[in-house]
Design an enzyme around this catalytic site. Structure first.
Site, PDB file in Angstrom:
ATOM      1  N   GLN A 149      -1.941  -1.817  -2.248  1.00 19.60           N
ATOM      2  CA  GLN A 149      -1.907  -2.481  -0.944  1.00 19.60           C
ATOM      3  C   GLN A 149      -0.869  -1.872  -0.006  1.00 19.60           C
ATOM      4  O   GLN A 149      -1.147  -1.546   1.137  1.00 19.60           O
ATOM      5  CB  GLN A 149      -1.597  -3.975  -1.119  1.00 19.60           C
ATOM      6  CG  GLN A 149      -2.686  -4.769  -1.796  1.00 19.60           C
ATOM      7  CD  GLN A 149      -2.304  -6.242  -1.928  1.00 19.60           C
ATOM      8  OE1 GLN A 149      -1.244  -6.673  -1.484  1.00 19.60           O
ATOM      9  NE2 GLN A 149      -3.169  -7.019  -2.552  1.00 19.60           N
ATOM     10  N   GLY A 150       0.361  -1.712  -0.508  1.00 20.91           N
ATOM     11  CA  GLY A 150       1.495  -1.424   0.359  1.00 20.91           C
ATOM     12  C   GLY A 150       1.386  -0.173   1.190  1.00 20.91           C
ATOM     13  O   GLY A 150       1.289  -0.225   2.412  1.00 20.91           O
ATOM     14  N   LYS A 183     -14.170   6.737 -16.534  1.00 17.25           N
ATOM     15  CA  LYS A 183     -14.823   5.873 -17.519  1.00 17.25           C
ATOM     16  C   LYS A 183     -15.619   4.737 -16.898  1.00 17.25           C
ATOM     17  O   LYS A 183     -16.449   4.132 -17.573  1.00 17.25           O
ATOM     18  CB  LYS A 183     -13.801   5.317 -18.504  1.00 17.25           C
ATOM     19  CG  LYS A 183     -12.802   4.328 -17.932  1.00 17.25           C
ATOM     20  CD  LYS A 183     -11.900   3.801 -19.045  1.00 17.25           C
ATOM     21  CE  LYS A 183     -10.913   2.776 -18.545  1.00 17.25           C
ATOM     22  NZ  LYS A 183     -10.059   2.249 -19.628  1.00 17.25           N
ATOM     23  N   GLU A 224       0.632   8.032 -12.299  1.00 14.43           N
ATOM     24  CA  GLU A 224       1.286   7.041 -13.152  1.00 14.43           C
ATOM     25  C   GLU A 224       1.302   7.437 -14.617  1.00 14.43           C
ATOM     26  O   GLU A 224       2.223   7.067 -15.355  1.00 14.43           O
ATOM     27  CB  GLU A 224       0.595   5.681 -12.984  1.00 14.43           C
ATOM     28  CG  GLU A 224       1.339   4.534 -13.600  1.00 14.43           C
ATOM     29  CD  GLU A 224       0.742   3.182 -13.261  1.00 14.43           C
ATOM     30  OE1 GLU A 224       1.221   2.173 -13.799  1.00 14.43           O
ATOM     31  OE2 GLU A 224      -0.217   3.130 -12.444  1.00 14.43           O
ATOM     32  N   HIS A 269       2.894  -4.360 -13.595  1.00 13.41           N
ATOM     33  CA  HIS A 269       2.377  -3.652 -12.428  1.00 13.41           C
ATOM     34  C   HIS A 269       2.331  -2.136 -12.583  1.00 13.41           C
ATOM     35  O   HIS A 269       1.352  -1.511 -12.196  1.00 13.41           O
ATOM     36  CB  HIS A 269       3.242  -4.017 -11.217  1.00 13.41           C
ATOM     37  CG  HIS A 269       2.808  -3.416  -9.923  1.00 13.41           C
ATOM     38  ND1 HIS A 269       1.569  -3.658  -9.363  1.00 13.41           N
ATOM     39  CD2 HIS A 269       3.442  -2.565  -9.066  1.00 13.41           C
ATOM     40  CE1 HIS A 269       1.463  -2.999  -8.217  1.00 13.41           C
ATOM     41  NE2 HIS A 269       2.577  -2.320  -8.030  1.00 13.41           N
ATOM     42  N   SER A 323     -10.152   9.119 -11.525  1.00 14.39           N
ATOM     43  CA  SER A 323     -10.622   9.282 -10.146  1.00 14.39           C
ATOM     44  C   SER A 323      -9.772   8.501  -9.147  1.00 14.39           C
ATOM     45  O   SER A 323     -10.275   8.031  -8.133  1.00 14.39           O
ATOM     46  CB  SER A 323     -12.086   8.844 -10.043  1.00 14.39           C
ATOM     47  OG  SER A 323     -12.245   7.491 -10.464  1.00 14.39           O
ATOM     48  N   ALA A 348      -6.037   8.466  -6.762  1.00 11.99           N
ATOM     49  CA  ALA A 348      -5.550   9.368  -5.713  1.00 11.99           C
ATOM     50  C   ALA A 348      -5.149  10.723  -6.265  1.00 11.99           C
ATOM     51  O   ALA A 348      -5.466  11.769  -5.683  1.00 11.99           O
ATOM     52  CB  ALA A 348      -4.362   8.713  -4.998  1.00 11.99           C
ATOM     53  N   HIS A 377       5.688  -6.487 -11.025  1.00 15.87           N
ATOM     54  CA  HIS A 377       5.698  -6.781  -9.595  1.00 15.87           C
ATOM     55  C   HIS A 377       6.097  -8.242  -9.414  1.00 15.87           C
ATOM     56  O   HIS A 377       5.547  -9.126 -10.070  1.00 15.87           O
ATOM     57  CB  HIS A 377       4.340  -6.520  -8.964  1.00 15.87           C
ATOM     58  CG  HIS A 377       4.407  -6.397  -7.474  1.00 15.87           C
ATOM     59  ND1 HIS A 377       4.640  -7.472  -6.651  1.00 15.87           N
ATOM     60  CD2 HIS A 377       4.295  -5.319  -6.657  1.00 15.87           C
ATOM     61  CE1 HIS A 377       4.662  -7.059  -5.389  1.00 15.87           C
ATOM     62  NE2 HIS A 377       4.470  -5.754  -5.372  1.00 15.87           N
ATOM     63  N   SER A 434       4.805   5.815  -5.535  1.00 12.51           N
ATOM     64  CA  SER A 434       3.801   6.212  -6.527  1.00 12.51           C
ATOM     65  C   SER A 434       2.694   7.074  -5.919  1.00 12.51           C
ATOM     66  O   SER A 434       2.323   8.119  -6.469  1.00 12.51           O
ATOM     67  CB  SER A 434       3.204   4.984  -7.205  1.00 12.51           C
ATOM     68  OG  SER A 434       2.750   4.049  -6.248  1.00 12.51           O
ATOM     69  N   ARG A 441      12.533  -4.174  -7.106  1.00 12.30           N
ATOM     70  CA  ARG A 441      11.598  -5.049  -7.809  1.00 12.30           C
ATOM     71  C   ARG A 441      12.131  -5.602  -9.126  1.00 12.30           C
ATOM     72  O   ARG A 441      11.823  -6.739  -9.489  1.00 12.30           O
ATOM     73  CB  ARG A 441      10.279  -4.287  -8.060  1.00 12.30           C
ATOM     74  CG  ARG A 441       9.500  -4.038  -6.785  1.00 12.30           C
ATOM     75  CD  ARG A 441       8.259  -3.227  -7.063  1.00 12.30           C
ATOM     76  NE  ARG A 441       7.492  -3.024  -5.829  1.00 12.30           N
ATOM     77  CZ  ARG A 441       6.387  -2.294  -5.755  1.00 12.30           C
ATOM     78  NH1 ARG A 441       5.933  -1.680  -6.828  1.00 12.30           N
ATOM     79  NH2 ARG A 441       5.751  -2.154  -4.612  1.00 12.30           N
ATOM     80  N   GLU A 472       9.919  -1.650   2.752  1.00 13.85           N
ATOM     81  CA  GLU A 472       9.775  -2.411   1.515  1.00 13.85           C
ATOM     82  C   GLU A 472      11.108  -2.442   0.779  1.00 13.85           C
ATOM     83  O   GLU A 472      12.070  -1.767   1.169  1.00 13.85           O
ATOM     84  CB  GLU A 472       8.660  -1.813   0.645  1.00 13.85           C
ATOM     85  CG  GLU A 472       7.289  -1.900   1.311  1.00 13.85           C
ATOM     86  CD  GLU A 472       6.174  -1.337   0.455  1.00 13.85           C
ATOM     87  OE1 GLU A 472       6.478  -0.661  -0.548  1.00 13.85           O
ATOM     88  OE2 GLU A 472       4.995  -1.565   0.786  1.00 13.85           O
ATOM     89  N   ASP A 509      -5.082   4.910 -21.356  1.00 11.74           N
ATOM     90  CA  ASP A 509      -5.900   5.934 -22.015  1.00 11.74           C
ATOM     91  C   ASP A 509      -5.239   7.313 -22.020  1.00 11.74           C
ATOM     92  O   ASP A 509      -5.228   8.011 -23.041  1.00 11.74           O
ATOM     93  CB  ASP A 509      -7.272   6.033 -21.329  1.00 11.74           C
ATOM     94  CG  ASP A 509      -8.012   4.711 -21.301  1.00 11.74           C
ATOM     95  OD1 ASP A 509      -7.925   3.968 -22.304  1.00 11.74           O
ATOM     96  OD2 ASP A 509      -8.665   4.407 -20.292  1.00 11.74           O
ATOM     97  N   ARG A 552      10.856   2.235 -10.378  1.00 10.80           N
ATOM     98  CA  ARG A 552      10.205   2.926  -9.262  1.00 10.80           C
ATOM     99  C   ARG A 552      10.538   2.273  -7.927  1.00 10.80           C
ATOM    100  O   ARG A 552      10.416   1.057  -7.769  1.00 10.80           O
ATOM    101  CB  ARG A 552       8.683   2.910  -9.454  1.00 10.80           C
ATOM    102  CG  ARG A 552       7.913   3.475  -8.267  1.00 10.80           C
ATOM    103  CD  ARG A 552       6.434   3.526  -8.562  1.00 10.80           C
ATOM    104  NE  ARG A 552       5.810   2.228  -8.633  1.00 10.80           N
ATOM    105  CZ  ARG A 552       5.220   1.615  -7.604  1.00 10.80           C
ATOM    106  NH1 ARG A 552       5.213   2.173  -6.406  1.00 10.80           N
ATOM    107  NH2 ARG A 552       4.646   0.446  -7.775  1.00 10.80           N
TER     108      ARG A 552
END
Length: 534
Positions: free
Chosen positions: A45-46, A33, A370, A346, A11, A13, A239, A386, A285, A116, A218, A381
């Site tokens: 956050q970003g 789950k 992901e 991350h 559930s 995005a 990260h 993402s 990163r 970023e 999973d 990435r």
């Protein structure tokens, strides 16, 4: 047997946007789950990287993505996802997502874009420093308005059901899945010809991670057991800036803070990133994470520091209100003090192999976000790509399934799935063994398979994981299943795939850095590390 036209597992995005698109064509089940908002997306956050400014271009975004991916991106997939991004952003705005805006020089409102690491332009749309929460809450509100979408919270997807598993000599296709209803402790059988895995990543494979408790790999484990191909699991993104504090072990400090001028400094207040990369604190990163790891080992300190206190307090409070609040709860005032930070697991850049439609080698099964590996991220990435991938691929996946598996075909009604069989399994009265194995997996992955690797460490990890897999498999067959046991089963499977992929790559590229092969292999063309079941 519970029958749906579409089943979405997860559930975040990707799952919510796929459900919204699918609901225009049939009935939809969302299986998650835990609670609906328990996802990596909700913690993001970003923001979302997308070309929306006249000063930016698709070509620049494509180029930045390819550079970050260190030669392993699928350029066609990159170009498709970047090009279709603006349409998906417009769709989000239609669904009520409220991105931060600012007044332009001519007086009209425009997106307040930030920058970023790895980006050549300001192109990251955001909602303060809680973009994921804004996105998932608005998508969920839209989902709840659709009467033909049913949400099954606290339902743990156990395994996919395919024609191959049932012994049919035909094209391998997905037929449904077994799901543990945690309210009744019974296993239910869900039937569908169109299943989308949107289960997120596997950060909880590691001892230190920015991911929520649910990120246990999973989807990758389920798809692997069903016969899907897995690729590039060695590329785990660490990260660079996770808050170093015992009370908030998984709290991420967004990269957008460095995009707005925050500096990485050592315990004496000296900047150090320019020793490692001319881009300084805005390097990709993988470079920043290795630099921090090196500085921590060089100085013997427990962390480094991120300092934005030179910016006006009003700016900090308006751009990073949630980070300010979280740090203040542990007596760190970021308007006056630097933030102690360390790298933490991350994001998984590999996953279930798919095409640019999210389609796997099993007909009717797609993987979105992901959990999937479209080739967008390559070996590393690019920040904030993402969520963009989630939105574009979820839309394309539904369209693909409608073309390949049209709703209403008579063939859909010819399969009756067998109910779950518990056999002679008994209740488990030794949960301490599960918790011990869980802890051991996460510690050995952190010690042997994290930012810096060696062949000897990887081989030690592989040997211990083989033993742990046998122990977990024995538990799985002898005891009644629980969510704790299912997560452990998926965790050890995913950890083993990461190690196997890492052992196969005899070079250092992107997020995979090994002391035994410290250089890129420039003799052969770079290739994905693909693992298949036979």
């Amino acid at each position: 047997m519970i029958d749906y036209d579409f089943i979405i597992v997860g559930s975040g995005a990707g799952g919510l946007s796929a459900a919204l698109h699918a609901s225009e064509h049939g009935n939809v089940a969302i299986i998650t789950k835990r609670g609906t908002l328990d996802s990596n997306s909700n913690w993001a956050q970003g923001g979302i990287a997308c070309v929306t400014s006249e000063e930016d271009s698709i070509e620049q975004h494509v180029s930045d993505t390819l550079i970050a991916g260190a030669g392993l991106c699928n350029e066609a997939a990159v170009r498709t996802i970047v090009t279709e991004g603006p349409d998906r952003i417009a769709e989000l705005v239609k669904w009520g997502v409220d991105f931060d805006q600012r007044e332009a020089s001519d007086g009209h409102l425009e997106f307040d874009l930030t920058r970023e690491g790895g980006h050549s332009q300001r192109r990251v749309l955001h909602a303060a420093d809680a973009t994921g929460r804004e996105l998932t809450e608005k998508l969920l509100a839209a989902v709840r308005e659709r009467p033909n979408i049913t949400i099954y919270e606290n339902h743990f997807a156990i395994d996919l059901i395919t024609t191959a598993k049932l012994g049919f000599v035909t094209e391998d296709r997905v037929l449904g899945l077994y799901v543990l209803n945690e309210s009744t402790h019974e296993v239910e059988t869900f039937r569908s010809d169109r299943i989308v895995l949107s289960t997120g990543g596997c950060g909880r494979v590691y001892l230190y991670t920015t991911n929520p408790r649910v990120a246990t790999g999973d989807g990758v484990a389920m798809a692997w057991r069903a016969g899907a191909s897995i690729a590039n699991m060695e590329f785990i993104q660490f990260h660079p800036t996770c808050l170093y504090h015992p009370q908030k072990r998984s709290f991420l400090i967004t990269e957008a803070m460095r995009g707005e001028g925050a500096r990485l400094i050592d315990n004496k207040g000296n900047e150090f990133m320019h020793k490692y990369d001319p881009r300084g604190s805005l390097a990709p990163r993988d470079i920043v994470a290795r630099a921090i790891d090196s500085e921590i080992k060089r100085t013997g300190g427990p962390c480094v520091y991120l300092d934005i206190s030179h910016r006006p307090a009003e700016f900090i409070l308006s751009h990073f209100p949630n980070i300010y609040k979280a740090c203040l709860e542990v007596d760190i005032d970021i308007t006056k003090q630097s933030i102690p930070v360390v790298p933490a697991a991350h994001y998984q850049c590999g996953g279930v192999v798919t095409d640019v439609n999210g389609a796997t080698r099993i007909r009717g099964l797609c993987a979105v976000g992901e959990v999937g590996c479209t080739g967008l991220h390559g070996a590393n990435r690019l920040a904030s790509n993402s969520l963009l991938e989630c939105l574009v691929i979820s839309h394309r996946a539904v369209d693909h399934m409608l073309r390949k598996m049209p709703i209403g075909k008579e063939a859909e009604q010819t399969y009756t799935l067998p109910p779950w069989q518990s056999g002679e399994a008994v209740d488990n009265d030794e949960l301490v063994v599960i918790y011990h194995n869980w802890d051991e997996i996460r510690r050995l992955m952190w010690d042997y398979v994290s930012i810096l690797r060696t062949t000897k460490r990887l081989q030690r990890a592989a040997a211990r994981l083989r033993n742990l897999k046998r122990e977990v498999q024995e538990f799985y067959w002898n005891f009644r299943i629980t969510s704790e046991l299912l997560e452990l089963r998926n965790l050890v499977e995913t950890a083993s795939l990461i190690v196997e992929c890492a052992i196969r790559r005899h070079e250092s590229r992107g997020l995979h850095f090994t002391l035994d092969y410290p250089e890129k292999d420039l003799v052969r063309e770079p290739a994905d590390t693909v693992v298949r079941r036979y």
